[in-house]
Design an enzyme around this catalytic site. Structure first.
Site, mmCIF file in Angstrom:
data_model
loop_
_atom_site.group_PDB
_atom_site.id
_atom_site.type_symbol
_atom_site.label_atom_id
_atom_site.label_comp_id
_atom_site.label_asym_id
_atom_site.label_seq_id
_atom_site.Cartn_x
_atom_site.Cartn_y
_atom_site.Cartn_z
ATOM 1 N N LYS A 176 0.980 -1.311 -0.136
ATOM 2 C CA LYS A 176 0.207 -0.046 -0.130
ATOM 3 C C LYS A 176 0.848 1.254 -0.174
ATOM 4 C CE LYS A 176 -3.727 -2.197 2.403
ATOM 5 N NZ LYS A 176 -3.019 -3.599 3.297
ATOM 6 N N GLY A 199 5.164 11.273 -5.626
ATOM 7 C CA GLY A 199 5.480 10.790 -6.949
ATOM 8 C C GLY A 199 6.579 10.003 -7.402
ATOM 9 N N ASN A 200 7.770 10.959 -7.127
ATOM 10 C CA ASN A 200 9.118 10.624 -7.525
ATOM 11 C C ASN A 200 9.391 9.223 -6.730
ATOM 12 O OD1 ASN A 200 11.665 10.782 -8.824
ATOM 13 N ND2 ASN A 200 12.306 11.115 -6.844
HETATM 14 O O1 LIG Z 1 -8.743 -2.754 2.021
HETATM 15 C C1 LIG Z 1 -7.985 -3.639 2.554
HETATM 16 C C2 LIG Z 1 -6.982 -3.905 2.000
HETATM 17 C C3 LIG Z 1 -6.199 -4.801 2.407
HETATM 18 N N1 LIG Z 1 -6.562 -5.674 3.325
HETATM 19 C C4 LIG Z 1 -5.957 -6.777 3.757
HETATM 20 O O2 LIG Z 1 -6.430 -8.114 3.396
HETATM 21 C C5 LIG Z 1 -5.878 -9.059 4.527
HETATM 22 C C6 LIG Z 1 -7.467 -9.376 5.185
HETATM 23 O O3 LIG Z 1 -7.371 -10.446 6.090
HETATM 24 P P1 LIG Z 1 -8.412 -10.812 7.067
HETATM 25 O O4 LIG Z 1 -7.501 -11.525 8.073
HETATM 26 O O5 LIG Z 1 -8.953 -11.688 6.186
HETATM 27 O O6 LIG Z 1 -9.305 -9.987 7.446
HETATM 28 C C7 LIG Z 1 -5.087 -8.059 5.503
HETATM 29 O O7 LIG Z 1 -3.762 -8.777 5.308
HETATM 30 C C8 LIG Z 1 -5.265 -6.728 5.081
HETATM 31 O O8 LIG Z 1 -4.116 -6.021 5.680
HETATM 32 C C9 LIG Z 1 -7.889 -5.746 3.806
HETATM 33 O O9 LIG Z 1 -8.141 -6.236 4.519
HETATM 34 N N2 LIG Z 1 -8.597 -4.650 3.305
#
Ligand SMILES: O=c1ccn([C@@H]2O[C@H](COP(=O)(O)O)[C@@H](O)[C@H]2O)c(=O)[nH]1
Length: 235
Positions: free
Chosen positions: A68, A73-74
């Site tokens: 994430k 930008g650079n």
């Molecule tokens: O909007 C978002 C973006 C990333 N995540 C990530 O997905 C997994 C979800 O894990 P669970 O244990 O199934 O809840 C987790 O690594 C988050 O960092 C998200 O949940 N939502």
């Protein structure tokens, strides 16, 4: 047209949200051939997870680096350029226009697919208000999906609950990757916008990200198998 992944097993992405590389390897070995795609997020990335990503790729697994990214930008361009060398399949950036444009520039011709995180699945409208946004979740997701498409991003991260509005905006080729997946009966935890695996597939999500319902299950292999059965039945 973008080539979408076509092995049905690739539709399930298991989040390796475990403390050490050793724990991650143990989980990968427990899950076996039924799981082909793994997500590495903050916890593991800051504990040797980038080397693990290289190793999993060398062993034939697909890897989603959920970093994430968000910076000027650079800096994003330079960071993404470094990450193209790992051989991973997906990388996330936050869906801010400058950030996304920087990421697309840094990716260049590499095979890495960039995913834009629209509104975290742990947020509802009240959380967005608290963070200073004047838009409801669905409106922010729609706006960011449009901006991602304009920036040349490959896919969208959103709740499966927004799949239909996002698909309307981005068309058939871009990917929709949905965390916040909860098999019925499993605890939501901090997730606020959830759907079951079957519901997510039926509304058109390409990939489902599942962490705790699998990795914290008493039998992670059986839990992953049950999610995969739902995916196959709903596909
Ligand atoms: O909007 C978002 C973006 C990333 N995540 C990530 O997905 C997994 C979800 O894990 P669970 O244990 O199934 O809840 C987790 O690594 C988050 O960092 C998200 O949940 N939502």
């Amino acid at each position: 047209m973008m080539q979408k992944l076509n092995d049905v097993r690739d539709r399930l992405i298991v989040a390796l949200d475990v403390p050490t590389v050793w724990d991650a390897y143990r989980l990968v070995s427990t899950l076996g051939d039924g799981v082909t795609f793994y997500k590495i997020g903050y916890r593991l990335a800051f504990a040797g997870g980038l080397d693990l990503a290289r190793q999993l790729v060398a062993e034939g697994k697909k890897v989603f680096l959920d970093l994430k990214l968000h910076d000027i930008g650079n800096t994003v361009t330079e960071g993404v350029d470094s990450l193209t060398k790992l051989g991973v399949t997906f990388l996330t950036v936050h869906a801010y226009p400058q950030t996304m444009r920087g990421a697309v520039e840094g990716r260049g011709d590499a095979a890495l697919k960039l995913l834009a995180v629209t509104a975290l699945t742990s947020y509802d409208d009240g959380d967005l208000r608290d963070a200073g946004y004047g838009l409801a979740v669905r409106d922010l997701v729609r706006l960011r999906a449009e901006q991602a498409r304009t920036a040349g991003i490959d896919g969208i991260v959103c709740s499966a609950a927004e799949t239909e509005i996002v698909r309307e905006v981005i068309g058939p080729d871009m990917l929709i990757v949905t965390p916040g997946i909860r098999p019925s009966g499993s605890a939501a935890g901090d997730q606020k916008r959830t759907l079951t695996p079957a519901e997510a597939i039926r509304v058109g999500a390409d990939h489902l990200v599942v962490g705790r319902p699998i990795i914290r299950a008493a039998d992670p292999r059986a839990a992953a198998g049950a999610v995969m059965d739902e995916i196959v039945a709903a596909s």
